[in-house]
Design an enzyme around this catalytic site. Structure first.
Site, mmCIF file in Angstrom:
data_model
loop_
_atom_site.group_PDB
_atom_site.id
_atom_site.type_symbol
_atom_site.label_atom_id
_atom_site.label_comp_id
_atom_site.label_asym_id
_atom_site.label_seq_id
_atom_site.Cartn_x
_atom_site.Cartn_y
_atom_site.Cartn_z
ATOM 1 N N ALA A 115 29.857 -24.618 -65.351
ATOM 2 C CA ALA A 115 28.657 -24.531 -64.518
ATOM 3 C C ALA A 115 28.538 -25.712 -63.562
ATOM 4 O O ALA A 115 27.527 -25.881 -62.897
ATOM 5 C CB ALA A 115 27.419 -24.434 -65.391
ATOM 6 N N LEU A 141 28.386 -28.812 -64.474
ATOM 7 C CA LEU A 141 27.533 -29.838 -65.094
ATOM 8 C C LEU A 141 28.362 -30.769 -65.977
ATOM 9 O O LEU A 141 27.847 -31.439 -66.858
ATOM 10 C CB LEU A 141 26.405 -29.186 -65.890
ATOM 11 N N ASP A 184 31.500 -38.434 -63.090
ATOM 12 C CA ASP A 184 30.949 -37.680 -64.216
ATOM 13 C C ASP A 184 30.952 -38.494 -65.503
ATOM 14 O O ASP A 184 29.954 -38.539 -66.237
ATOM 15 C CB ASP A 184 31.742 -36.386 -64.416
HETATM 16 C C1 GLA Z 1 33.559 -33.237 -59.750
HETATM 17 C C2 GLA Z 1 34.413 -34.441 -60.092
HETATM 18 C C3 GLA Z 1 33.742 -35.737 -59.657
HETATM 19 C C4 GLA Z 1 33.273 -35.678 -58.224
HETATM 20 C C5 GLA Z 1 32.521 -34.372 -57.953
HETATM 21 C C6 GLA Z 1 32.188 -34.214 -56.502
HETATM 22 O O1 GLA Z 1 32.396 -33.241 -60.523
HETATM 23 O O2 GLA Z 1 34.680 -34.490 -61.476
HETATM 24 O O3 GLA Z 1 34.623 -36.814 -59.862
HETATM 25 O O4 GLA Z 1 34.339 -35.841 -57.332
HETATM 26 O O5 GLA Z 1 33.240 -33.233 -58.374
HETATM 27 O O6 GLA Z 1 31.253 -35.152 -56.122
#
Ligand code: GLA
Length: 390
Positions: free
Chosen positions: A131, A133, A180
């Site tokens: 999703a 997240l 993340d």
């Molecule tokens: C994913 C990646 C992150 C980041 C985002 C975009 O969530 O895991 O490292 O690059 O995309 O902002």
């Protein structure tokens, strides 16, 4: 990362289930949250700024070290049943399914010279899969926290961020940045994580939507995406090309004022990719200032501008995300954008409490009328980062 121990509803049940599956009690239970990103998309691997927060949905893992090198992995969400592997025989590209996340962490620890003995692991998670997240990073962060402690490796949160980043890039094969896992390991209740991805410095910025009469709605479009697919990697490659042509270490070093000149040096597509990253970095800084001075009620236009930039310049939105954003905006949300890597996943909509029902109903109705799969809509609040539960 929070090192205090806090019992969690269901922690005992997970430990009981572990014992029933593996025949002995776990040595502990650890948890790590998923995230939403308020603003700052595809800026992390450009050494820029991001503003995510840890959400109140998380992966939990019960772990017990064994006396041999065998690793046995089980999840409550089924699929693969019990998976067995040899801790000494792991190699990138050899593992499929959810177990690539815990095994990638084991492999990355070994790459750092940390000896990881065999273990039994039970995983549970209420972070929706696919999703956008960060369900995969939640698993990796819970596992690295557990193994860091059980092996006595003594890694700091920053080191665990880099370790899971290596696992994700080299073992899982997704060329993602550090946003993340930073949100998951370093998040704090009531705060967004303002992260400078160049030096990993973090400032916690209060984000209490409810104090401003707002909720942050997540619309999970149910359009599955994978960052191991080509779209994410090709955007990253464009950014690297842009930095090279402009003669900078990373796009972080390009300012909005430099864009006019950049337009003459880059091909049109690369220029639009670069313009997204450069303007997005500026929007993150403005969002942080605005949150500090005026609170969440004044960041709506920045969320909208971020979405437009991802839709038009970075081209990572999709019809479902655009519909979620436009419909939410048209029915009371004060700002909305897709969140995460794009090509599917979720949108966020900052919405006055009084309009929440109206926005939810309108988005559900719009999806049905467009013939899209019904979305999942829920609220999130900034929650604690990864921690030991028992
Ligand atoms: C994913 C990646 C992150 C980041 C985002 C975009 O969530 O895991 O490292 O690059 O995309 O902002």
């Amino acid at each position: 990362m929070n090192t205090t121990t806090r019992a969690d509803a269901g922690t005992g049940a997970l430990a009981d289930r572990f014992e029933a599956s593996f025949g002995a009690a776990p040595h502990g239970v650890w948890a790590a949250p998923g995230r939403v990103n308020l603003i700052g998309e595809h800026t992390d691997y450009n050494e820029g700024f991001v503003l995510p927060f840890a959400i109140d949905k998380r992966a939990r893992t019960a772990v017990r070290l064994r006396g041999d090198s065998s690793v046995r992995l089980l999840s409550t969400f089924g699929g693969q049943g019990l998976v067995e592997a040899d801790a000494d025989g792991l190699a990138p590209g050899t593992v499929k399914g959810w177990v690539k996340y815990p095994l990638g962490v084991v492999w990355a620890l070994q790459q750092r010279g940390i000896d990881v003995p065999g273990f039994d692991l039970l995983l549970d998670s209420d972070v929706p899969l696919g999703a956008g997240l960060s369900s995969s990073h939640a698993i990796e962060c819970a596992v690295v926290l557990a193994l860091n402690e059980l092996t006595g490796a003594g890694l700091t949160a920053e080191e665990m961020v880099m370790l899971t980043h290596h696992a994700e890039n080299a073992f899982v094969g997704a060329p993602t940045g550090i946003m993340d896992q930073s949100a998951s390991l370093r998040g704090a209740s009531g705060h967004a994580v303002f992260l400078d991805c160049r030096d990993q410095s973090v400032e916690l910025v209060p984000f209490r939507a409810q104090d401003a009469g707002l909720v942050l709605l997540v619309v999970d479009t149910k359009v599955a995406h994978s960052h191991a697919d080509g779209g994410y990697a090709s955007r990253r490659a464009s950014c690297e090309l842009g930095a090279e042509v402009l003669g900078v270490k990373a796009l972080r070093d390009v300012t909005v004022a430099d864009l006019e000149e950049a337009g003459g040096l880059l091909d049109p597509v690369t220029f639009r990719r670069v313009r997204h990253v450069v303007t997005e970095n500026a929007r993150v800084l403005r969002a942080v200032d605005t949150l500090r001075s005026h609170g969440p009620a004044r960041i709506g236009h920045l969320l909208d501008a971020s979405h437009a930039s991802m839709r038009d310049d970075f081209e990572i939105s999709c019809p479902e995300l655009d519909l979620a954003v436009d419909t939410a905006r048209g029915h009371g949300a004060i700002g909305a954008r897709m969140t995460g890597g794009g090509f599917g996943g979720s949108a966020i909509a900052l919405t006055p409490v009084r309009d929440e029902r109206q926005v939810r109903d309108a988005v559900v109705r719009a999806f049905a009328e467009a013939g899209f799969t019904a979305p999942d809509i829920f609220t999130v609040t900034p929650a604690a980062g990864a921690e030991r539960l028992s």
